[in-house]
Structures are given as structure tokens and as C-alpha cells.
Write an enzyme that holds these catalytic residues in place. Sequence first.
Site: not given
Length: 303
Positions: A151, A201
Amino acid sequence: MRPSLTRMELLLDISEVGVVGCGLMGSGIAEISAKSGFSVVVREVDDEFLEAGRSRIKRSMDRAVEKEKLTAEERDSAWDKLTFTTDIADMAKCDIVIEAIVEELDAKHALFGALDELCGERTIFASNTSSLAITDMAAATSRADRFVGLHFFNPVPVMKLVEVVKTIATSQDTFERAFAFVQALGKAPIAAKDNSGFVVNLLLVPYLLDAIRQLDRGVASIADIDTAMVLGCGHPMGPFALCDFVGIDTLYKISEIMYSEYREERYAPPPLLRRLVSMGRFGRKTGQGFYDWSGDKPVPLPM
Ligand code: CAA
Ligand code: NAD
């Protein structure tokens, strides 16, 4: 456990990198991979998207030369490392394939299914998903042990962090190769578990969604909320500029995925976010989101 591969061992092990999707994230991942000396094959859906991605990489590299972060020779040699294609078969020779397509499980399943048939035994599959479970993608392939999450953060050439995600099926060898690969890109990897939203996130998305809810409640204007977080908390950009930067369509999908995973209200997409999606106001990439980005400075739009 810290990975034991040296950069040299890694470079011998991984030389050919595949990047699927050349939008905001894929273009950045391809750029830094080429600048780090890897050969890179970039795949898009059609010639129009491929050309848009190619131009984005070119602009970014040219800007780096203008800012004297890269010499013209380094740019040219990195550019020569890049190959652009619309043919998925060109991924067959890659040692690692990093997926950066739309945030939709069905699309990612279809892609990894096709790649699984094409790629060699040792090829590592990596997804740059923001919110989907890596396990859900890995389970649909015959190589769940060679599947990780990588990510990256936007803008990829600038943000140092990469979350390296190990599922319950990822082998230690694959995790170590992926971790060393990220280090070879000059990034700072951290190990994360395969929970939707990983680390960043999980914390960032509720903050962005809450800013939209507070705007809807009339707490303050878009510009004032952004100024508050920049000048009051030292953030590099306020939440609405950041929503537009991430992409309103992408943020909406992330929010839906995280809400369906956790069933917690803080992840639920606010109605205003969905209204922007309906209007095709996807943020900076389409010219309008919370702001109009067409001029020299972003101008807040009426909501
Ligand atoms: N590509 C390459 N370099 C870029 C760039 C890009 N797209 N955008 C900016 N830069 C570089 C500039 O060249 C500049 O470099 P120098 O300082 O060496 O000259 C530097 O970044 C700063 O740029 P600017 O001066 O133009 O602008 P700025 O100071 O406002 O910084 C920013 C821009 C780096 C984007 C900064 O505003 C920032 O860090 N914003 C927050 C970004 C963020 O939070 N990202 C995470 C998003 S969430 C995510 O990615 C995860 C997910 O799953 C959704
Ligand atoms: P984007 O919309 O800018 O780009 C996606 C690209 O993928 C498009 O150009 C599209 O044509 C292409 N595409 C779709 N299906 C494809 C296929 N089968 N083969 C090849 N290309 C295909 O999206 P983005 O912001 O780059 O996001 C990509 C992924 O990265 C998503 O999973 C997103 O959640 C994740 N991500 C986004 C951010 C962000 O800030 N935008 C940050 C980290 C991770």
C-alpha cells in the site's frame, strides 16, 4: 521479524516489475520503480488511458529534472526502463506484479485470475488496494502464499511510507522479498495485518468522512475547515483538499468497503460524498470536487 535479503540479493531476485493500472497511483509506482533501476511493464485498459498515464509519468520526471532532484541522464535512463502496453500477456515475464486498478473486488478478481494463468511460479502478486482485504484477492488465485499487499501513498514519488501486508496465507519468504523490494525503491516499509484499511486508512478515512459530516452540519466553510487543519494542526493540506487529492470516487468506494467490513458508522459514506460521485466530481483528476481546480488556485464550490 526483519527481512534478511540485501538490496543486491533482491535486485538479482526481482528485475522485472509489472504495474497494472496507470492512474494516480500506478503511474507513481511505475515511475519510482524505473528510477530505482527496475525494468517496468505498465498495463492499461486502452490506448487513451495508457497515453494519459504515460504523459503523467513524463511530466513528473520532467518536473523532477527542473527541480534538480534528477539529472536529465537519470531521467532518460529511467524512461528507457519503462514499457507501455494494453496486452495483459506482457505481464508474463514479471517477477512481481503490482495491481493499482479501480477499487472494486470483481475487477481485481478478474485481473488476478488472468495473471495467475500467465505468470511464472515465483512471481509475487501485490495489490495497492486502500481498503479491500488482500486475502479475498489471494484466495481466488493458486498462489495465496505469494500474495501481499503493498500500500503506497499519494503522491507516490513524495510519500515515504509503504504498508506491506501479510495475510494468514502469505509465506515468510514472500513477505521478506516484498519488504526488501520496497526498501530497494527507497521507501520506508512497515508491516501491517490484513485488516480493511491496514493502519493509515483505518485512522485517516474516518477523519476525512467526519470533515464532510461537519461541513454538512454547517460548522464552518470548506476553506475555513481546511485552513483550520493546516494552520491549527500543521497538516500539509486540509481534509477537503485531501479528499479531492485522493479522488472522490476512490474515497467513496473505500468508505463503502470499510463500512461493509466493520458496520461502524464512522466508515459510512456521507450522502454529500455520494452526491459528488453522482455529479462526476471526482476531485483534482476531473477538475472539480469540493474545489474547482481549473485555475491557478483551488476555489471552493458551493455545496
Ligand atoms: N509527484 C512528484 N512530486 C510531487 C508531486 C507529485 N504528484 N506533488 C508534489 N511533489 C513534490 C514537489 O516537487 C515538491 O518537492 P520539493 O519540496 O523537493 O520541491 C514537494 O513535493 C512539495 O510540493 P509543493 O511545494 O508543490 O506542494 P506542497 O508543499 O503543498 O506539497 C504534497 C504537496 C506533498 C502533496 C503535500 O501537500 C502533502 O504531503 N499532502 C498530503 C498528502 C497525503 O496525505 N497523502 C496521503 C493520501 S491517503 C493515501 O494515499 C492512501 C489511500 O489509500 C487513499
Ligand atoms: P485511478 O482511477 O486514478 O486509476 C485507476 C486506473 O486503473 C485507471 O486509469 C483505469 O483505466 C485503470 N484500470 C482499471 N481496470 C484495469 C485493468 N483491468 N487493467 C489495467 N488498468 C485498469 O485510481 P488510483 O487513485 O490510482 O487508485 C488505484 C488503486 O490504488 C485503488 O485500489 C485505490 O484504492 C488505491 N490507492 C489509491 C490512493 C489514492 O490516494 N488515490 C492511495 C493509495 C492506494
